[in-house]
Design a protein around this motif. Structure first.
Motif, short mmCIF file in Angstrom:
data_model
loop_
_atom_site.label_atom_id
_atom_site.label_comp_id
_atom_site.label_asym_id
_atom_site.label_seq_id
_atom_site.Cartn_x
_atom_site.Cartn_y
_atom_site.Cartn_z
N ARG A 53 0.82 -1.35 0.07
CA ARG A 53 -0.07 0.02 0.13
C ARG A 53 0.95 1.31 -0.03
N GLY A 54 0.69 2.18 -0.95
CA GLY A 54 1.05 3.36 -0.96
C GLY A 54 0.33 4.44 -0.39
N ASN A 55 0.89 5.81 -0.34
CA ASN A 55 -0.02 6.75 0.19
C ASN A 55 -1.00 7.39 -0.31
N CYS A 56 -1.14 6.80 -2.01
CA CYS A 56 -2.35 7.04 -2.73
C CYS A 56 -3.03 5.91 -2.91
N ASP A 57 -2.96 4.67 -2.11
CA ASP A 57 -3.58 3.63 -2.29
C ASP A 57 -4.91 3.68 -1.08
N PHE A 58 -6.00 3.58 -1.30
CA PHE A 58 -7.14 3.66 -0.26
C PHE A 58 -7.50 2.29 0.08
N ASP A 59 -7.25 1.30 -0.67
CA ASP A 59 -7.65 -0.12 -0.25
C ASP A 59 -6.95 -0.41 0.93
N SER A 60 -7.30 -0.61 2.03
CA SER A 60 -6.58 -1.18 3.14
C SER A 60 -6.32 -2.69 3.15
N GLY A 61 -6.74 -3.45 2.11
CA GLY A 61 -6.43 -4.83 1.95
C GLY A 61 -5.05 -4.87 1.61
N PHE A 62 -4.23 -3.72 1.04
CA PHE A 62 -2.85 -3.99 0.87
C PHE A 62 -1.99 -3.95 1.75
N PRO A 63 -1.01 -4.78 2.21
CA PRO A 63 -0.19 -4.72 3.50
C PRO A 63 0.90 -3.53 3.23
N ASP A 64 1.28 -2.70 4.38
CA ASP A 64 1.97 -1.71 4.29
C ASP A 64 3.30 -2.25 3.83
N GLU A 65 3.91 -3.34 4.00
CA GLU A 65 5.04 -4.01 3.89
C GLU A 65 4.92 -5.49 3.64
N ARG A 66 5.73 -6.07 2.89
CA ARG A 66 5.99 -7.41 2.47
C ARG A 66 7.55 -7.71 2.71
N LEU A 67 7.49 -9.19 3.15
CA LEU A 67 8.81 -9.79 3.04
C LEU A 67 8.73 -10.98 2.11
N GLU A 68 9.33 -11.16 1.24
CA GLU A 68 9.47 -12.12 0.04
C GLU A 68 10.67 -12.78 -0.07
N GLU A 69 10.49 -14.09 -0.04
CA GLU A 69 11.78 -15.05 -0.21
C GLU A 69 11.88 -15.52 -1.36
#
Length: 172
Positions: A53-69
């Motif tokens: 989620r970015g500052n212009c994304d209003f859908d709270s379903g996106f996480p603020d951060e992700r960790l990907e392996e």
């Protein structure tokens, strides 16, 4: 070898994301979106991207951060606005160290860049819609192979930008 596409700041442009899927959808293992898609989590095109989620994304379903392996690498994905990336990478580097991340992908500034700091690789793919500090609308693809990270930058219109290829070594 793992191949990862990194894009950010598409700001509602479905057509640009469709171009990425057409050009690279079958050749990359992971597609990361560093925020400000301005689309909903349920939008069909976003199903292909591991997005934050970015500052212009209003859908709270996106996480603020992700960790990907990816292989033996840990990739930290965030938009960057919560870490003041427009002024410094210091706050972002502190968070990356807390997470033991090897590669940090972020956006927010719309400015293309890649920098190695303390054996961590920071990548901002720029923006595929509204670039700053250059005219090209950019995204990046990295290939991970052992201790090597191969970074190639692309313009959404003209394709590969060979003068912006870099190889980084990240010890494990």
């Amino acid at each position: 070898m793992t191949k990862i596409l990194i894009v950010s700041d598409s700001h509602g442009s479905i057509a640009e994301l469709e171009k990425l899927l057409e050009k690279h959808g079958d050749e990359v293992d992971i597609m990361l979106h560093c925020g400000d898609s301005e689309l909903s989590v349920s939008h069909p095109i976003m199903e292909r991207f591991r997005a934050v989620r970015g500052n212009c994304d209003f859908d709270s379903g996106f996480p603020d951060e992700r960790l990907e392996e990816a292989g033996d690498r840990l990739i930290f994905v965030t938009h960057g606005h919560r870490y003041s990336v427009k002024s410094s990478l210091l706050n972002l580097s502190y968070r990356a160290k807390e997470l033991n991340a090897d590669i940090i992908c972020f956006g927010h500034s719309h400015v293309l860049g890649a920098e190695k700091i303390d054996d961590m690789l920071f990548i901002n793919p720029g923006s595929i819609l509204l670039p700053r500090m250059r005219k090209e609308r950019t995204y990046a693809i990295i290939e991970l192979s052992g201790e090597s990270v191969y970074l190639q930058v692309y313009d959404i219109e003209s394709g590969e930008m060979p003068d912006l290829f870099s190889e980084f070594t990240l010890p494990k």
